[in-house]
Scaffold this active site. Structure first.
Site, PDB file in Angstrom:
ATOM      1  CB  ALA A 379      -0.930   0.004   1.216  1.00  0.00           C
ATOM      2  CE  LYS A 425      -7.409  10.730  -8.227  1.00  0.00           C
ATOM      3  NZ  LYS A 425      -8.427   9.967  -7.505  1.00  0.00           N
ATOM      4  CG  LEU A 465     -16.509   7.920   1.919  1.00  0.00           C
ATOM      5  CD1 LEU A 465     -17.789   7.353   2.508  1.00  0.00           C
ATOM      6  CD2 LEU A 465     -16.753   9.311   1.367  1.00  0.00           C
TER       7      LEU A 465
END
Length: 662
Positions: A379, A425, A465
């Site tokens: 990550a 993206k 979020l």
């Protein structure tokens, strides 16, 4: 002002002064007053019992002897029960229990004394009547005092509690004893509760909201619906949005059950509720397959996604959880949090906090070999579009070479599963960040062909979020500051998912990997950012200021798209997609660059980075990332400074790109 209103105001002011004076008294004075009033109250209970049962049969000497001995016993028992050490404003059921014990024992003593000295013919009845009166006095006097001392309605904000169930009742009770909020009514959708009273408050239907707000001068609504589905919460929030009041909520049921939160932990409405989509329960088999009982490493462990991956992995009880992080502060915080979670949930796992960069292949290899790591969740990445656009070379180093070096280290160490956390993206990117993440995907797809022992896969999803850089915390901060709320474009849309759901799906997708897979998470319907901003303003009890409402509270300001920003994002390259065993996880079948063709492109990128050649980096990305279409010039801050000073180091470089097969 009328005379009754003046009298009422005088009474309220006097009551307030008395209450303030009592609260400010020293503790010893309060205890003395309680002892004195209890002595009088208990003696009066004895006298009233004698008067009711046999008026005139006992003389004053007998009454004083019986009453005095009962008072001494009762006061001693109350002290022993701690009634003089409790704070009256916060007494609860413990008061009734202690008072009952005091009453029963003192009533027994009264009966024994009365019978032993033949003061009365009916000592048992005497004691029973005394017990009833004494218990009524002890409990009634203290609850009355609590009511007086807690009656701080002036200055308290009036609120309506939506949900009259157990959670709502507990919330209202906690607020009644507090200083900030005054509950005035309940609203509930259950017909069986409407018209009833819960905790002294009436229960109304949702149709009464507008009139209740006006009647009780309410400025806030608190949702006490911890077990409600997101779909139902969305319907309720949508109905409340037009009421122009601040809507807040209590934590969900899972947080209450696990002890992460309390009923009275009031917070703003979770923006996830605005999505109106319930998460799919995770597949336990998929969750545990690559984690439980194994050695797992998370790179970028202190970031938004990385830290949530660590929390989710820890719950699945791996043998060892390695936290790999470049930031010392972030590593310290996540390690501390996880160790607290281990103690709270009694998880048996070794947590290892390791500082390091994914650039350093030897360091990563040594760690993976030393701890015999089975699964890696990668990550670690720079993901903020404007920052990477202004720091091109670091974006290349971290997102591309960091992934490459970590993957090669995993191969050398015999890691079984390597999962790359990617982004939407990366699809048809218009910016450096997206292009670097797509190149990182290409690296893993190519390595899968060359190395068979390590299973590489990619999980691609949109915005989460509350992550760092997310618009949600930014909007919330701007609203609290009085605005304006800044939106880049009127028509910009984004996909959203909660961080816990994204992390769980990443873990489950990794368990389904066959090698070289690109998994795409079902993000639901895209959200228009302008609408999200307006709803957040309304739910905080404010209005939007625009041409139609010039007197509104908060303005929504459109600032224009940032360099390399897109109006909308995509999750798929092409249309070739198939389902998996999980309804929210799809498998995309996408073209990639074979390792023989990718190696020369990697070499060019490496050379450009060593030469600090930003223009060469962009050309290499254009040659390798299909669909990369930058909408801006080079915005690297160092490059631009050199341009301004006339020292254009990049312009003299000539990049020779390798030829790719058609």
């Amino acid at each position: 002002m009328t005379e009754p209103q003046e009298s009422y105001g005088f009474f309220r002011a006097t009551e307030h002064r008395i209450r303030t004076r009592i609260v400010s008294l020293p503790r010893s004075v309060k205890q003395t007053l309680m002892l004195a009033t209890d002595a009088v109250g208990i003696f009066a209970s004895v006298w009233a019992s004698a008067w009711l049962l046999f008026p005139g049969a006992l003389n004053y000497f007998e009454l004083i002897l019986i009453g005095g001995s009962t008072v001494v016993v009762a006061l001693s028992l109350q002290a022993q029960q701690g009634l003089y050490h409790s704070i009256i404003r916060y007494v609860g059921i413990d008061l009734a229990i202690a008072a009952t014990k005091v009453t029963l024992i003192s009533a027994t003593v009264l009966a024994v004394v009365t019978a032993s000295f033949s003061f009365a013919a009916q000592p048992v009845r005497f004691a029973i009547i005394y017990a009833a009166l004494c218990l009524l006095y002890l409990v009634g006097s203290r609850y009355s005092a609590r009511s007086l001392l807690n009656r701080r309605n002036r200055g308290r904000e009036r609120v309506i509690v939506y949900g009259a169930g157990e959670a709502g009742a507990r919330l209202a009770l906690s607020m009644q004893d507090g200083d900030s909020f005054l509950p005035v009514a309940f609203v509930d959708d259950k017909k069986g509760l409407v018209g009833k009273r819960v905790g002294g408050l009436s229960v109304y239907t949702r149709d009464n909201f507008a009139s209740l707000i006006e009647q009780f001068d309410v400025s806030r609504i608190l949702l006490a619906l911890p077990s409600a589905s997101r779909r139902r919460r969305l319907a309720i929030i949508s109905a409340l949005e037009k009421l122009n009041v601040h809507v807040q909520t209590i934590p969900d049921l899972n947080d209450l059950v696990t002890g992460k939160a309390r009923v009275d932990d009031i917070r703003d409405v979770d923006v996830a509720d605005l999505l109106g989509r319930d998460s799919v329960p995770p597949d336990k088999t998929l969750l545990t397959s690559c984690v439980t009982g194994k050695n797992v490493m998370v790179t970028g462990a202190g970031g938004s996604i990385g830290s949530e991956l660590c929390r989710q992995v820890l719950k699945l009880e791996p043998k060892t959880l390695l936290l790999f992080e470049l930031s010392e502060v972030a590593l310290y915080n996540i390690e501390k949090e996880l160790r607290n979670l281990m103690q709270t949930n009694k998880v048996d796992c070794e947590v290892v906090a390791l500082l390091g960069s994914v650039h350093h292949q030897d360091r990563v290899r040594e760690i993976l070999q030393t701890f015999n790591v089975h699964t890696v969740y990668h990550a670690a990445a720079y993901k903020h579009v404007p920052l990477v656009e202004r720091n091109i070379l670091e974006g290349i180093h971290n997102n591309i070479f960091g992934t490459l070096h970590t993957a090669l280290a995993a191969v050398d160490a015999g890691v079984s599963t390597f999962v790359l956390v990617s982004t939407d993206k990366a699809v048809s990117p218009t910016n450096i960040m997206g292009a670097t993440k797509r190149f990182a995907e290409l690296v893993l797809q190519a390595l899968e062909d060359e190395y068979e022992d390590t299973c590489f896969c990619i999980v691609r999803f949109g915005n989460v979020l509350e992550s760092s850089g997310s618009v949600v915390p930014l909007f919330r901060e701007q609203i609290r500051a009085g605005g304006p709320v800044t939106v880049t474009h009127r028509d910009i849309i984004r996909y959203f998912m909660t961080i816990p759901e994204a992390a769980q799906l990443v873990i489950q997708a990794g368990a389904m990997a066959r090698g070289g897979d690109v998994f795409v998470l079902d993000m639901g319907k895209p959200v228009k950012i302008q609408d999200l901003a307006r709803r957040m303003i309304h739910l905080m009890g404010l209005t939007v200021r625009d041409d139609d409402h010039p007197d509104g509270d908060i303005e929504v300001e459109f600032t224009g798209l940032r360099p390399a920003e897109k109006l909308y994002e995509e999750l798929l390259i092409g249309r070739d997609v198939s389902g998996t065993n999980h309804p929210r996880i799809l498998r995309a079948n996408e073209e990639y660059i074979p390792i023989e063709e990718l190696k020369p492109l990697i070499a060019v990128l490496r050379n450009c980075c060593q030469e600090l050649d930003r223009d060469g980096v962009r050309k290499a990305l254009l040659a390798s990332v299909n669909g990369y279409n930058p909408t801006n010039g080079i915005d690297d801050l160092v490059w631009r400074k050199n341009q301004e000073s006339g020292s254009d180091k990049d312009s003299s470089k000539i990049v020779k790109l390798p030829q790719r097969s058609a």
